[in-house]
Motif scaffolding. Structure first.
Motif, PDB file in Angstrom:
ATOM      1  N   ARG A  40      45.156 -46.281 -19.135  1.00 39.82           N
ATOM      2  CA  ARG A  40      44.315 -45.802 -20.234  1.00 39.82           C
ATOM      3  C   ARG A  40      45.136 -44.908 -21.175  1.00 39.82           C
ATOM      4  O   ARG A  40      45.079 -45.050 -22.400  1.00 39.82           O
ATOM      5  CB  ARG A  40      43.122 -45.020 -19.664  1.00 39.82           C
ATOM      6  N   ARG A  71      42.608 -37.194 -15.712  1.00 39.46           N
ATOM      7  CA  ARG A  71      41.741 -38.266 -15.220  1.00 39.46           C
ATOM      8  C   ARG A  71      40.295 -37.973 -15.580  1.00 39.46           C
ATOM      9  O   ARG A  71      39.890 -36.817 -15.678  1.00 39.46           O
ATOM     10  CB  ARG A  71      41.917 -38.441 -13.714  1.00 39.46           C
ATOM     11  N   MET A 115      44.978 -46.451 -13.022  1.00 37.24           N
ATOM     12  CA  MET A 115      43.950 -46.637 -14.059  1.00 37.24           C
ATOM     13  C   MET A 115      44.157 -45.631 -15.192  1.00 37.24           C
ATOM     14  O   MET A 115      44.085 -45.967 -16.377  1.00 37.24           O
ATOM     15  CB  MET A 115      42.549 -46.473 -13.456  1.00 37.24           C
ATOM     16  N   ALA A 116      44.426 -44.399 -14.809  1.00 40.48           N
ATOM     17  CA  ALA A 116      44.616 -43.360 -15.832  1.00 40.48           C
ATOM     18  C   ALA A 116      45.851 -43.661 -16.673  1.00 40.48           C
ATOM     19  O   ALA A 116      45.825 -43.556 -17.901  1.00 40.48           O
ATOM     20  CB  ALA A 116      44.749 -41.993 -15.169  1.00 40.48           C
ATOM     21  N   GLU A 135      38.934 -42.417 -10.942  1.00 38.71           N
ATOM     22  CA  GLU A 135      39.976 -43.032 -11.755  1.00 38.71           C
ATOM     23  C   GLU A 135      41.325 -42.782 -11.078  1.00 38.71           C
ATOM     24  O   GLU A 135      41.804 -41.654 -11.024  1.00 38.71           O
ATOM     25  CB  GLU A 135      39.978 -42.451 -13.175  1.00 38.71           C
TER      26      GLU A 135
END
Ligand code: HEM
Ligand code: SF4
Lengths: 551, 104, 164
Positions: A539, A526, A535-536, A531
């Motif tokens: 991504r 992260r 979210m991580a 985050e």
């Protein structure tokens, strides 16, 4: 809270005596099991692995303390002293006898409760935001609309033999705490951009099960007056066109998918045009009447601070942790919303003993204006607690094992009953949730991980919502052994998403380690503690997780 | 050929039951060890008795399950049926709470 | 015994199902009902008869197909092929509420005690009970429930507006 009229009471009494008759006819052999099944299911009665199971409706998750005491009484008198709060905000009893069920329903009816349409191919209990009426991010209280839907859908003569079950959820806030996107119909209260009038964004065709799908928005703005006519139009299209040849393709999600969103919208709108001026068109007087049941309680004017509270926050780390995790701000100054965690290492997720129920009812009377809410994450809520009472409430909850500071954190696991109770299960789920909880039962670790959800289902029906967990676990039977499949990246909130299967399944004794690995990839990768896991994952994609799990 | 017993749910209670056949007289027991084990053509007698009980509204949905004979007696062959025979593999919630309180 | 209920009374069934038109034989006298396809194929011939006429819909048919013919019909037969299949509930409401059909709407197939109440609310008034159903006992089903929340054929308004 909605107050039953004489007619509401009458209806329950008639329903109980009708069901009593059905049970008697079944016991005498006048009804075959096949025919009785349709009737008992419409009354929430399943035949499960070990016994009958009775699902009692908790309309939009709202309970009075008196109702909670009745639930405790039923658990004690007719069951083995506990109940299970489900992801649909209802409660299930695992051991009632068929002969006793009419008596149970009688007891429930006395406190305006029932098991109507908690199962079967009909419109199920409408679910909603557990923070309805008290949330800070609320546009409008969804409960009056839920109540209208409850009345409209109860014994709807046209929609009692649908192709498959039908679930409706309503959210009134900007944050979605009702998972509207995974329901057959999801209604989100919105304000019209130009007129400031309240209406709904309408989702259709969401559902989990073996083919998980997110609902599609078929109407960006539906005036609130049209809510019921529009629902009736959707149901009518579904009743006529939903597939009946294959039970796995019978949910509305398949109809919407196969018909196409655009075409489905046209069908609904065409039907709606013809009925929109009918008896279900809602008028101001209807809203006025129903909203009258959900007026704010008499809140005291209080400052939003309290010296004793603040002192304890500074002096007692355990208290501070609980406040940090399980307390939410209230729309009213000086009040707080309290989550009662039903996720300890001791009890299956969502299980509550009769003694706990009684104690919770007492706490609700003492500290929270006599009301309790159930959440779709299988927890309970005391919605109107004064800030100054939090220390005392905390002490009492601790003594009841209801103060684990883990709301929306890694050990706040949703789990269906799985093979320990469920006749459809392919694997156990409760022992897995307990093993994960035992492994990660460390506050600092839980805190560091932050907001993350783990959901477990014991079969593809997905009652444990595993598809929409950040980390989903699905139990499967592989040549006689229970194995567990991991899905990553799901969400049940406003950014709803269906998780993806990451790879081959794990054995029961490997799955906890696998979850540990997934969590450590997150912690190592992260960008910063802000985050979240989701979210991580969004991504990073699947690759680093796959690598760690199978590399 | 696999050994089998007949099982069903009792209509009134919903509880798990196994068929025992004694001199042609059927009875239903909650204890799998008391069940009549059979195989091959001999199963027909069990099947008939089970269906008879279903028609008489004593049990619901009878079916045959594979079992193994072990030192501890009859054991169901699948996990599902083992759990049906023995109950949930987790303690009831109040028992768990009680134990933890005693430990504390 | 016909095991047949009409307007909440045990009655005798005077209607004959008739599908034999394609044989070129003569039309029977009396009250007959024909499948929708027969009606669409032989509408004019059927209308020359003296007896009353009905149409049987499959539960996949859109009742709109016969909406302009309803004045000439005395019976529409709906099918409930099995208890769980509830499409004809919608057909009944459409026939009554949208197309104003005044004749008999008859339920056939798995017509069982526990559906009669709902069928009646949707506008069904003729019931060919399944063979194993007891007609005189079944009459009780119509009054098992007296409170209804939502509008349907029997009620124009929802409960919450009725009592005001
Ligand atoms: C123990 C008896 C239960 C049985 C027999 C059962 C059966 C099922 C079945 C067959 C489905 C798939 C429906 C479909 O999409 O066609 C399903 C879905 C679902 N059930 Fe259960 N279930 C049980 C318990 C529960 C419990 C305990 C919960 C809550 C914890 C629950 C909540 C749900 C939800 C939320 C879904 C999936 C969402 C959806 O697609 O609607 N069920 N259940
Ligand atoms: S997901 Fe499967 S195992 Fe779990 S409760 Fe639902 S049907 Fe049963």
């Amino acid at each position: 809270m909605y107050q039953y009229s004489e007619q509401d009471h009458q209806l329950l009494l008639e329903r109980v005596s009708q069901f009593r008759g059905q049970v008697a006819r079944r016991l005498k052999g006048e009804l075959s099991e096949e025919e009785f099944k349709h009737q008992r299911l419409r009354n929430g009665l399943y035949l499960q692995l070990h016994a009958y199971m009775l699902r009692v409706a908790i309309p939009y998750g709202l309970l009075s303390s008196e109702q909670m005491r009745t639930l405790a009484h039923i658990a004690r008198k007719y069951d083995k002293g506990y109940g299970h709060f489900s992801t649909r905000q209802n409660i299930q009893y695992n051991w009632p006898k068929l002969e006793d069920v009419p008596d149970i329903l009688d007891d429930l009816a006395k406190v305006e409760m029932h098991a109507i349409q908690t199962s079967g191919n009909c419109i199920r209990n409408t679910t909603s935001d557990p923070l309805a009426g008290v949330a800070r991010d609320e546009i409008e209280d969804p409960r009056p609309y839920c109540e209208l839907i409850r009345q409209w859908s109860t014994f709807h003569p046209e929609f009692n033999f649908l192709p498959r079950k039908f679930k409706i959820a309503v959210s009134g806030a900007t944050h979605d705490r009702a998972a509207v996107a995974v329901h057959d119909i999801g209604l989100r209260l919105v304000k019209n951009e130009t007129s400031e009038e309240i209406g709904f964004e309408v989702y259709v065709g969401g559902g989990l099960g073996r083919t998980p799908m997110l609902g599609k928005v078929i109407r960006k703005y539906l005036p609130k007056q049209d809510m019921l006519t529009y629902l009736e139009a959707i149901l009518r299209v579904y009743n006529m066109l939903g597939r009946r040849d294959n039970i796995y393709k019978a949910r509305s999600k398949i109809l919407v998918h196969e018909t196409g969103e655009e075409k489905f919208r046209e069908l609904v709108e065409a039907e709606w045009e013809k009925i929109k001026a009918g008896g279900l068109f809602l008028r101001d007087e209807d809203f006025k009447w129903v909203k009258g049941f959900f007026n704010d309680p008499a809140y005291e004017a209080l400052p939003d601070q309290d010296a004793d509270f603040e002192n304890l926050m500074l002096s007692n780390a355990d208290f501070a942790r609980w406040v940090d995790k399980n307390i939410e701000l209230h729309k009213q100054s000086g009040y707080r919303i309290v989550y009662l965690s039903l996720k300890t290492a001791l009890q299956p997720p969502g299980d509550v003993t009769a003694d706990q129920m009684d104690a919770i009812a007492d706490l609700a009377d003492k500290y929270s204006l006599g009301h309790i809410r159930t959440t779709h994450r299988q927890n309970l809520v005391l919605s109107d607690v004064q800030l100054k009472d939090l220390p005392a409430l905390w002490e009492e909850l601790k003594a009841l094992d209801l103060a684990t500071p883990n709301y929306n954190h890694v050990t706040d696991i949703i789990s269906c009953p799985g093979l320990d109770y469920c006749a459809l299960a392919t694997a156990r789920s409760i022992p897995i949730s307990q093993a994960i909880t035992a492994r990660f039962d460390d506050y600092d670790f839980i805190n560091d991980l932050g907001d993350v959800s783990i959901n477990i289902s014991g079969c593809i029906n997905a009652c444990g919502h595993h598809h929409v967990a950040n980390i989903g676990i699905l139990g499967v039977n592989k040549k006689g052994t229970e194995v567990y499949q991991l899905t990553l990246g799901g969400s049940a909130r406003e950014d709803a998403a269906i998780g993806k299967i990451i790879g081959p399944a794990f054995e029961a004794d490997e799955i906890v380690d696998a979850v540990g690995k997934v969590l450590s990839v997150y912690l190592e990768s992260r960008e910063d503690p802000e985050e979240t896991f989701l979210m991580a994952y969004r991504r990073l994609g699947q690759a680093p997780f796959k690598e760690r799990l199978y590399g | 050929m696999a050994l089998q017993v007949y099982t069903a749910s009792l209509l009134k209670e919903g509880l798990v039951a196994y068929l025992a056949l004694e001199n042609g007289h059927p009875s239903w027991t909650s204890d799998i060890h008391q069940a009549t084990v059979s195989e091959g053509d001999a199963l027909d007698a069990l099947k008939k008795a089970a269906e008879q009980s279903e028609q008489e509204n004593i049990v619901v949905a009878p079916y045959a399950i594979d079992v193994l004979k072990t030192e501890d007696g009859i054991v169901a062959a699948t996990k599902r049926e083992q759990i049906r025979a023995d109950g949930p593999t987790i303690g009831l919630p109040q028992d768990n709470l009680r134990e933890s309180r005693q430990a504390a | 015994m016909d095991n047949y209920i009409k307007d909440r009374k045990i009655d005798s069934n005077e209607w004959m199902p008739f599908t034999g038109l394609e044989d070129g034989g003569s039309l029977p006298a009396g009250d007959i009902y024909v499948p929708l396809e027969e009606w669409l194929n032989a509408r004019e011939t059927l209308l020359t008869r003296n007896g009353r006429l009905g149409i049987a819909l499959r539960n996949t048919d859109d009742p709109a197909i016969i909406k302009d013919d309803l004045e000439r019909l005395d019976l529409v037969v709906l099918e409930f092929p099995k208890m769980a299949d509830g499409r004809a509930f919608t057909q009944a409401r459409l026939l009554r509420e949208r197309y104003g059909f005044k004749g008999e709407i008859r339920a056939t197939g798995d017509v069982l005690y526990d559906q009669l109440f709902y069928m009646q609310r949707c506008g069904v008034n003729g019931f060919e009970l399944r063979d194993d159903q007891n007609a005189s006992h079944s009459l009780k089903a119509f009054d098992e429930m007296t409170v209804t929340y939502q509008p349907a054929f029997d009620e124009e308004l929802p409960l919450w507006r009725r009592h005001k």
